[in-house]
Design a protein around this motif. Structure first.
Motif, mmCIF file in Angstrom:
data_model
loop_
_atom_site.group_PDB
_atom_site.id
_atom_site.type_symbol
_atom_site.label_atom_id
_atom_site.label_comp_id
_atom_site.label_asym_id
_atom_site.label_seq_id
_atom_site.Cartn_x
_atom_site.Cartn_y
_atom_site.Cartn_z
ATOM 1 N N ARG A 1 -2.376 -1.202 -3.472
ATOM 2 C CA ARG A 1 -3.623 0.625 -3.515
ATOM 3 C C ARG A 1 -3.030 1.802 -3.076
ATOM 4 O O ARG A 1 -2.266 1.492 -2.226
ATOM 5 C CB ARG A 1 -4.312 0.035 -1.890
ATOM 6 C CG ARG A 1 -5.770 -0.466 -2.251
ATOM 7 C CD ARG A 1 -6.649 -0.358 -0.575
ATOM 8 N NE ARG A 1 -6.016 0.302 0.155
ATOM 9 C CZ ARG A 1 -5.340 0.078 1.783
ATOM 10 N NH1 ARG A 1 -6.033 -1.232 1.512
ATOM 11 N NH2 ARG A 1 -5.612 1.064 2.074
ATOM 12 N N ASN A 2 -3.429 2.922 -3.951
ATOM 13 C CA ASN A 2 -2.630 3.587 -3.490
ATOM 14 C C ASN A 2 -0.772 3.774 -4.149
ATOM 15 O O ASN A 2 -0.165 5.147 -4.051
ATOM 16 C CB ASN A 2 -2.627 5.124 -2.598
ATOM 17 C CG ASN A 2 -3.933 4.765 -2.375
ATOM 18 O OD1 ASN A 2 -5.015 4.174 -1.087
ATOM 19 N ND2 ASN A 2 -4.748 6.117 -2.947
ATOM 20 N N THR B 1 -1.647 4.619 -9.641
ATOM 21 C CA THR B 1 -1.141 5.512 -10.295
ATOM 22 C C THR B 1 -0.242 4.794 -11.434
ATOM 23 O O THR B 1 1.006 4.351 -10.816
ATOM 24 C CB THR B 1 -1.083 7.384 -10.382
ATOM 25 O OG1 THR B 1 0.144 7.111 -9.578
ATOM 26 C CG2 THR B 1 -1.997 8.202 -9.567
ATOM 27 N N SER C 1 -15.462 4.601 -16.654
ATOM 28 C CA SER C 1 -14.333 4.378 -16.961
ATOM 29 C C SER C 1 -14.524 5.810 -17.797
ATOM 30 O O SER C 1 -15.350 5.694 -18.701
ATOM 31 C CB SER C 1 -13.422 3.093 -16.859
ATOM 32 O OG SER C 1 -14.096 2.295 -18.560
ATOM 33 N N MET D 1 -6.576 0.053 -5.875
ATOM 34 C CA MET D 1 -7.286 0.680 -5.938
ATOM 35 C C MET D 1 -6.631 2.311 -5.794
ATOM 36 O O MET D 1 -5.884 2.357 -5.354
ATOM 37 C CB MET D 1 -8.222 0.659 -4.360
ATOM 38 C CG MET D 1 -9.657 -0.280 -4.803
ATOM 39 S SD MET D 1 -9.300 -2.034 -4.380
ATOM 40 C CE MET D 1 -8.320 -2.092 -2.817
ATOM 41 N N ASN D 2 -7.031 3.633 -6.561
ATOM 42 C CA ASN D 2 -5.830 4.539 -6.625
ATOM 43 C C ASN D 2 -5.564 4.605 -7.171
ATOM 44 O O ASN D 2 -3.949 5.429 -6.509
ATOM 45 C CB ASN D 2 -6.844 5.088 -5.648
ATOM 46 C CG ASN D 2 -8.116 5.283 -5.008
ATOM 47 O OD1 ASN D 2 -8.807 6.212 -5.892
ATOM 48 N ND2 ASN D 2 -8.958 5.223 -3.839
ATOM 49 N N ALA E 1 -11.844 4.088 -13.192
ATOM 50 C CA ALA E 1 -10.631 3.934 -13.634
ATOM 51 C C ALA E 1 -10.444 5.486 -15.573
ATOM 52 O O ALA E 1 -11.635 5.716 -15.686
ATOM 53 C CB ALA E 1 -10.330 2.629 -13.580
ATOM 54 N N GLY F 1 -10.623 3.628 -9.318
ATOM 55 C CA GLY F 1 -10.632 4.804 -9.268
ATOM 56 C C GLY F 1 -8.764 4.591 -9.613
ATOM 57 O O GLY F 1 -8.232 6.000 -9.669
ATOM 58 N N ALA F 2 -8.924 4.373 -9.974
ATOM 59 C CA ALA F 2 -6.862 3.854 -10.306
ATOM 60 C C ALA F 2 -6.661 4.754 -12.121
ATOM 61 O O ALA F 2 -7.374 4.834 -13.189
ATOM 62 C CB ALA F 2 -6.245 2.887 -11.351
ATOM 63 N N ILE F 3 -5.970 5.026 -12.348
ATOM 64 C CA ILE F 3 -5.436 5.790 -13.630
ATOM 65 C C ILE F 3 -4.322 5.316 -14.150
ATOM 66 O O ILE F 3 -2.796 4.900 -13.945
ATOM 67 C CB ILE F 3 -4.701 7.390 -13.373
ATOM 68 C CG1 ILE F 3 -5.985 7.641 -12.274
ATOM 69 C CG2 ILE F 3 -4.136 7.918 -14.733
ATOM 70 C CD1 ILE F 3 -5.154 9.530 -11.788
ATOM 71 N N HIS G 1 0.854 -0.606 -0.644
ATOM 72 C CA HIS G 1 0.364 0.692 0.213
ATOM 73 C C HIS G 1 0.914 0.941 -0.123
ATOM 74 O O HIS G 1 1.802 1.350 0.172
ATOM 75 C CB HIS G 1 -0.725 -0.217 1.368
ATOM 76 C CG HIS G 1 -1.724 1.857 1.773
ATOM 77 N ND1 HIS G 1 -1.701 2.120 2.125
ATOM 78 C CD2 HIS G 1 -2.829 2.309 0.813
ATOM 79 C CE1 HIS G 1 -2.722 2.656 3.116
ATOM 80 N NE2 HIS G 1 -3.355 2.817 1.623
ATOM 81 N N ARG G 2 0.750 1.993 -1.050
ATOM 82 C CA ARG G 2 1.568 2.932 -1.331
ATOM 83 C C ARG G 2 2.431 3.315 -1.334
ATOM 84 O O ARG G 2 4.223 3.928 -1.809
ATOM 85 C CB ARG G 2 1.254 4.173 0.307
ATOM 86 C CG ARG G 2 0.060 5.220 -0.167
ATOM 87 C CD ARG G 2 -0.425 5.547 1.735
ATOM 88 N NE ARG G 2 -0.023 6.713 1.231
ATOM 89 C CZ ARG G 2 0.011 8.143 1.952
ATOM 90 N NH1 ARG G 2 -0.587 7.328 3.191
ATOM 91 N NH2 ARG G 2 0.208 8.956 1.950
#
Length: 159
Positions: free
Chosen positions: A50-51, A73, A132, A70-71, A112, A91-93, A30-31
């Protein structure tokens, strides 16, 4: 020895010279910051990403099946032939990412962004596709879409 950094300021040390081909199966990342790193052929199956930041990273041939993205990038990431089946990418880019020949079957893409992504030859049988962003995404005759879905109506461009 190689170090993986996190947005929290934490770091993890790995006793290897490269992230290429590493097994992160089920890992809690995560992150994590993979920005610009080469993690080709790595196994991220079932990992918590995530993130996580994968902007401009090289992930070609990696496995991310059933991962939590999730989220995350992944802007302009090289992701040719990546297995994202069953993962959650809410929410992913993926803007500008190269997802050619990748397997996205059952990937949850609510919210996304695939703006400008390369989807040529990809299995894009994703979940929640209508939620999306696909504007400017490129696809070809080999791209597989959900039954009845018209990518042109969502701004994708056939090349």
């Amino acid at each position: 020895m190689i170090t993986l950094y996190f947005e929290t300021g934490e770091a993890l040390q790995y006793s290897c010279d490269s992230f290429v081909g590493l097994d992160f199966n089920g890992a809690s990342l995560h992150r994590a910051i993979f920005q610009g790193l080469d993690v080709s052929n790595a196994n991220f199956a079932n990992a918590n990403l995530r993130n996580a930041i994968f902007d401009f990273a090289i992930l070609n041939g990696s496995c991310m099946s059933n991962a939590a993205l999730m989220n995350a990038t992944l802007t302009c990431a090289e992701m040719e032939g990546v297995d994202l089946s069953g993962a959650i990418a809410v929410g992913a880019i993926f803007a500008g990412a190269n997802l050619s020949m990748s397997n996205l079957k059952s990937l949850d893409v609510r919210g996304a962004c695939f703006k400008g992504a390369n989807l040529c030859g990809a299995n894009f049988l994703v979940e929640q596709i209508e939620e999306s962003e696909l504007s400017g995404a490129q696809y070809d005759s080999e791209t597989v879409w959900p039954s009845g879905f018209n990518p042109v109506l969502y701004g994708a461009i056939k090349i």
